[in-house]
Motif scaffolding. Structure first.
Motif, short mmCIF file in Angstrom:
data_model
loop_
_atom_site.label_atom_id
_atom_site.label_comp_id
_atom_site.label_asym_id
_atom_site.label_seq_id
_atom_site.Cartn_x
_atom_site.Cartn_y
_atom_site.Cartn_z
N LYS A 111 0.82 -1.21 0.00
CA LYS A 111 0.00 0.00 0.00
C LYS A 111 0.85 1.27 0.00
N VAL A 112 2.14 1.16 0.35
CA VAL A 112 3.03 2.32 0.36
C VAL A 112 3.65 2.44 -1.03
N LYS A 113 3.06 3.29 -1.85
CA LYS A 113 3.54 3.46 -3.22
C LYS A 113 4.63 4.52 -3.30
N HIS A 114 4.51 5.53 -2.48
CA HIS A 114 5.53 6.58 -2.45
C HIS A 114 5.47 7.27 -1.09
N PRO A 115 6.55 7.91 -0.66
CA PRO A 115 6.63 8.45 0.71
C PRO A 115 5.65 9.56 1.01
N LYS A 116 5.16 10.26 0.01
CA LYS A 116 4.24 11.37 0.28
C LYS A 116 2.92 10.88 0.86
N GLN A 117 2.58 9.62 0.67
CA GLN A 117 1.38 9.08 1.31
C GLN A 117 1.50 9.18 2.83
N LEU A 118 2.69 8.94 3.35
CA LEU A 118 2.93 9.04 4.79
C LEU A 118 3.12 10.49 5.21
N LYS A 119 3.84 11.25 4.39
CA LYS A 119 4.09 12.65 4.73
C LYS A 119 2.80 13.47 4.77
N HIS A 120 1.86 13.15 3.88
CA HIS A 120 0.62 13.91 3.78
C HIS A 120 -0.53 13.29 4.56
N GLY A 121 -0.24 12.25 5.31
CA GLY A 121 -1.26 11.66 6.17
C GLY A 121 -2.25 10.75 5.49
N LYS A 122 -2.01 10.38 4.23
CA LYS A 122 -2.91 9.45 3.56
C LYS A 122 -2.80 8.05 4.14
N LEU A 123 -1.63 7.75 4.66
CA LEU A 123 -1.39 6.50 5.38
C LEU A 123 -0.81 6.84 6.75
N LYS A 124 -1.22 6.09 7.76
CA LYS A 124 -0.68 6.29 9.10
C LYS A 124 0.45 5.30 9.34
N PHE A 152 31.77 -1.63 -6.19
CA PHE A 152 30.39 -1.87 -5.76
C PHE A 152 30.03 -0.87 -4.66
N THR A 153 28.88 -0.20 -4.84
CA THR A 153 28.44 0.76 -3.82
C THR A 153 26.98 1.14 -4.07
N SER A 154 26.53 2.21 -3.40
CA SER A 154 25.18 2.74 -3.57
C SER A 154 25.23 4.25 -3.63
N ASP A 155 24.15 4.85 -4.12
CA ASP A 155 24.09 6.31 -4.16
C ASP A 155 23.74 6.90 -2.79
N HIS A 156 22.97 6.16 -1.98
CA HIS A 156 22.57 6.61 -0.64
C HIS A 156 21.87 5.46 0.04
N GLY A 157 21.51 5.64 1.31
CA GLY A 157 20.77 4.63 2.05
C GLY A 157 19.30 4.96 2.15
N GLU A 158 18.70 4.57 3.26
CA GLU A 158 17.25 4.75 3.46
C GLU A 158 16.95 4.83 4.94
N GLU A 159 16.22 5.87 5.33
CA GLU A 159 15.78 5.95 6.73
C GLU A 159 14.53 5.11 6.92
N LEU A 160 14.53 4.27 7.94
CA LEU A 160 13.37 3.47 8.30
C LEU A 160 12.93 3.81 9.72
N TRP A 161 12.72 5.10 9.93
CA TRP A 161 12.21 5.68 11.17
C TRP A 161 13.22 5.69 12.32
N GLU A 162 14.52 5.56 12.03
CA GLU A 162 15.52 5.67 13.10
C GLU A 162 15.50 7.06 13.72
N HIS A 163 15.24 8.06 12.90
CA HIS A 163 15.16 9.44 13.38
C HIS A 163 13.78 10.03 13.12
N LYS A 164 12.76 9.17 13.23
CA LYS A 164 11.35 9.55 13.10
C LYS A 164 10.95 9.92 11.68
N GLY A 165 11.80 9.58 10.73
CA GLY A 165 11.48 9.85 9.34
C GLY A 165 11.57 8.59 8.51
N PHE A 166 11.15 8.71 7.25
CA PHE A 166 11.14 7.59 6.34
C PHE A 166 11.65 8.03 4.98
#
Length: 454
Positions: free
Chosen positions: A218-231, A275-289
């Protein structure tokens, strides 16, 4: 072949552009290529949105750790794709290579005068191929420069839409399809004198390799969480974390296929692989996603492995950066440093123990910069009402949870380095990108995204 989904899959709304591309590629491969340059082959293997703490638990990492030097927490140069990939392929900080986001809301490309590693290798006579995914790793932003062939399905195929405007995953974006293209090319590749860049996207939203009915779908993109469409409930967070790991595992299986194919053809006897990556991903470690909004370690730390003849295998404890990839490849290939700004180091050589690595720029929210050595990390936030810094003691607080604040001060030591950094936005010129793809992935919103985004 799964790659056929790129052309014929029912989830592709407009397959003709991709069909044309896939028909042209085999004929390009049959065209006379001319003499092959001397020099070991080069592979740049990157996985989008890959956290360092997940990368080091993959089969890919185990394979490379047996053969090359590894840095389990190198630092990217920004919190999102464009400036960090710009640094990866040029060896320059974002303000010097120019690729990023501009204040007006658009995006800027690499400065015309800045050469990429592909351009330099091609100038030496190398054949250069890239199979990439992500609408930001695009031709318009300068990342195709120097490649004889550059395939990115996010540029060639419109994002398909299902009923009710829901964006479905693009089959051509699938890591298996991307690696299949690379393996096809490798079948007829010469023994030396070529560069191959393979960039996978699977750990990035939207997730597409989950069991039917998985809650993270159901999480298609982060703005669903940022805009309150998903809790962001505890259960949803757990589902997203599980889904992220599943996508990392899927990408890992694909990159391992490529590594095994390279090994079978004797690549590692003379070749160089990064071998590397462009960046990582926050999974709510600092209250963000997600990413693009924070310079905490879960976003700016990336794993880095380099396998090349003469470089002893084993973990390294010194500070490394994405800024170092191109200078290292240049030194291996005997290419000159263009001398166009502060650049990284040749990681085959000794790295100073007191080195400070740097990052600058966000996609969302307030602009940030950061700097880090082995004992301290400083994140500077530049708000309209003033500048503030958070300093973290990395020995006592490796998770960067205890912010020692400094408001309105330039800082000293590592803090002064963070204060002196500029972002790519300063002096950059706007360029066009695929807004349809950026809308579908949640990078953009508003009226211009009508029909492309929930």
């Amino acid at each position: 072949s799964e790659r056929a989904l790129t052309i014929f899959g029912t989830r592709v709304a407009t397959p003709l552009p991709q069909l044309a591309t896939d028909l042209v590629v085999p004929f390009q491969m049959l065209m006379p290529q001319g003499p092959v340059a001397s020099g070991g082959p080069v592979v740049l293997l990157t996985i989008d949105t890959l956290r360092s703490d997940h990368a080091v638990n993959t089969k890919t990492w185990a394979f490379l750790a047996e053969r090359g030097a590894t840095w389990d927490r190198a630092m990217t140069t920004a919190s999102w794709t464009v400036p960090s990939v710009g640094s990866l392929v040029t060896g320059l900080l974002p303000a010097d290579h120019g690729a990023g986001k501009i204040p007006a809301g658009g995006f800027s490309s690499l400065h015309e005068e800045v050469p990429t590693i592909a351009q330099q290798l091609k100038g030496k006579g190398y054949r250069t191929q890239a199979f990439t995914v992500n609408p930001f790793v695009s031709t318009s932003l300068g990342f195709a420069r120097g490649f004889d062939f550059f395939l990115n399905p996010d540029e060639d195929v419109a994002q398909p839409l299902a009923l009710f405007g829901e964006a479905w995953p693009l089959p051509g974006r699938d890591g298996k399809v991307v690696v299949d293209h690379a393996l096809d090319w490798l079948e007829d590749a010469p023994d030396e004198g070529w560069m191959l860049w393979v960039h996978l996207f699977d750990p990035h939203l939207p997730y597409s390799h989950l069991p039917d009915g998985h809650k993270a779908y159901k999480v298609k993109h982060p703005k669903q969480l940022k805009h309150g469409k998903l809790k962001a409930t505890r259960k949803l967070k757990a589902a997203v974390r599980e889904a992220y790991q599943m996508e990392v595992d899927y990408a890992d299986e694909q990159t391992l296929r490529l590594l095994e194919a390279l090994d079978a053809r004797g690549f590692f006897e003379t070749g160089t692989l990064v071998f590397t990556s462009d960046h990582g991903e926050e999974l709510w470690e600092h209250k963000g996603f997600e990413h693009g909004h924070s310079h905490h370690r879960e976003v700016t730390d990336v794993a880095l492995a380099i396998v090349t003849p003469g470089l002893a295998p084993g973990p390294r404890s010194t500070e490394a950066s994405l800024l170092d990839v191109t200078p290292t490849l240049r030194a291996i290939a005997g290419l000159p440093n263009p001398g166009m700004g502060e650049t990284g180091l040749d990681l085959r050589q000794s790295v100073p123990d007191d080195r400070v690595v740097k990052a600058a720029g966000n996609l969302y929210g307030n602009p940030q910069t950061s700097a880090r050595n082995q004992v301290e990390k400083v994140i500077e936030t530049r708000r309209k009402r003033g500048i503030s810094q958070c300093s973290y003691d990395l020995k006592a607080d490796p998770g960067e949870l205890d912010c020692q604040t400094s408001d309105g001060e330039a800082g000293v030591g590592v803090g002064s380095v963070a204060s002196g950094l500029k972002t790519a936005a300063e002096g950059a010129q706007e360029t066009d990108v695929s807004k349809q793809q950026l809308c579908a992935l949640g990078y953009m919103s508003g009226p211009e995204c009508d029909g492309f985004q929930e």
